[in-house]
Write an enzyme that holds these catalytic residues in place. Structure first.
Site, PDB file in Angstrom:
ATOM      1  N   ASP A 172      28.516  29.176  56.166  1.00 19.66           N
ATOM      2  CA  ASP A 172      27.329  28.763  56.907  1.00 19.66           C
ATOM      3  C   ASP A 172      27.774  27.877  58.057  1.00 19.66           C
ATOM      4  O   ASP A 172      28.725  27.109  57.920  1.00 19.66           O
ATOM      5  CB  ASP A 172      26.377  28.005  55.979  1.00 19.66           C
ATOM      6  CG  ASP A 172      25.000  27.811  56.595  1.00 19.66           C
ATOM      7  OD1 ASP A 172      24.618  28.608  57.476  1.00 19.66           O
ATOM      8  OD2 ASP A 172      24.305  26.876  56.180  1.00 19.66           O
ATOM      9  N   GLU A 173      27.086  27.979  59.173  1.00 18.02           N
ATOM     10  CA  GLU A 173      27.495  27.299  60.408  1.00 18.02           C
ATOM     11  C   GLU A 173      28.966  27.621  60.682  1.00 18.02           C
ATOM     12  O   GLU A 173      29.791  26.753  60.952  1.00 18.02           O
ATOM     13  CB  GLU A 173      27.230  25.797  60.341  1.00 18.02           C
ATOM     14  CG  GLU A 173      25.761  25.455  60.203  1.00 18.02           C
ATOM     15  CD  GLU A 173      24.862  26.008  61.315  1.00 18.02           C
ATOM     16  OE1 GLU A 173      25.359  26.356  62.410  1.00 18.02           O
ATOM     17  OE2 GLU A 173      23.646  26.117  61.073  1.00 18.02           O
ATOM     18  N   ALA A 174      29.272  28.899  60.596  1.00 19.95           N
ATOM     19  CA  ALA A 174      30.649  29.403  60.689  1.00 19.95           C
ATOM     20  C   ALA A 174      31.334  29.045  62.004  1.00 19.95           C
ATOM     21  O   ALA A 174      32.558  28.960  62.056  1.00 19.95           O
ATOM     22  CB  ALA A 174      30.661  30.916  60.492  1.00 19.95           C
ATOM     23  N   LEU A 199      27.459  33.053  59.000  1.00 21.09           N
ATOM     24  CA  LEU A 199      26.142  32.701  59.511  1.00 21.09           C
ATOM     25  C   LEU A 199      26.304  31.513  60.449  1.00 21.09           C
ATOM     26  O   LEU A 199      26.952  30.530  60.073  1.00 21.09           O
ATOM     27  CB  LEU A 199      25.215  32.310  58.356  1.00 21.09           C
ATOM     28  CG  LEU A 199      25.139  33.282  57.187  1.00 21.09           C
ATOM     29  CD1 LEU A 199      24.458  32.632  55.999  1.00 21.09           C
ATOM     30  CD2 LEU A 199      24.414  34.538  57.611  1.00 21.09           C
ATOM     31  N   GLY A 237      31.529  26.283  63.277  1.00 24.43           N
ATOM     32  CA  GLY A 237      32.181  24.994  63.091  1.00 24.43           C
ATOM     33  C   GLY A 237      33.236  24.973  61.999  1.00 24.43           C
ATOM     34  O   GLY A 237      33.862  23.946  61.753  1.00 24.43           O
TER      35      GLY A 237
END
Length: 192
Positions: free
Chosen positions: A87-89, A114, A91
């Protein structure tokens, strides 16, 4: 629920993002399942296990950092499926994807990335550009999402302008034309 055995491992760039956003959403969706299905699982702080086979079928949340990329290494399920979710890939550090690569060596292994496209470099960026032929990518801008209000889009437009990186990323769902710490912007290098 639909695969057995299976190992699902999720990560995010920060513990807060992982626990307060991703895991919280997964648990929220879990609570909406019919009672007989919920009864099959044991829900812990950062793990959900199939009660009858907790080592064979589980969901595990792990914060992976550049100084400890091994957190996603060695996730294998020879008799079943592996799902790695970042998630928040955008970063997530390159070293983490490199370490996790070995976990994706099986025929039934899938990686799901994502993220908002906040950087014009890195692995997430590459999956939508130079590696795009190897990835199934989905682009979602504000026009495609019921979660984004017209007021938010207008606020982004007025604060930053239609051509700003902030508007591109937060409203249009497009990668920035350059990162703030870039000497030569991507669009110039790409056009050359």
């Amino acid at each position: 629920i639909t695969r057995f055995p299976q190992h699902t491992v999720v990560t995010a760039p920060s513990r807060g993002q992982l626990e307060d956003a991703l895991v919280k959403e997964v648990v929220t969706q879990y609570t909406k399942l019919p009672t007989p299905i919920r009864a099959l699982f044991d829900v812990k702080k950062n793990r959900i296990e199939l009660k009858s086979a907790p080592d064979e079928s589980f969901f595990s949340a792990r914060t992976a950092r550049a100084e400890n990329p091994e957190a996603l290494q060695g996730v294998h399920c020879d008799a079943g499926w592996v799902l790695l979710i970042a998630d928040e890939a955008s970063g997530v550090h390159e070293k983490i994807f490199e370490a996790a690569g070995g976990s994706m060596s099986g025929d039934r292994a899938t990686t799901l990335l994502l993220s908002n496209p906040v950087r014009s470099s890195g692995f997430f960026f590459d999956t939508h550009n130079k590696l795009k032929d190897m990835w199934y990518t989905i682009h979602v801008g504000y026009k495609d999402s019921a979660r984004v209000s017209d007021d938010f889009v207008e606020d982004m437009r007025r604060r930053y302008g239609d051509n700003s990186n902030q508007f591109r990323v937060r409203a249009l769902g497009e990668f920035p034309t350059s990162d703030l710490d870039t000497i030569i912007p991507f669009e110039l290098a790409n056009s050359a």
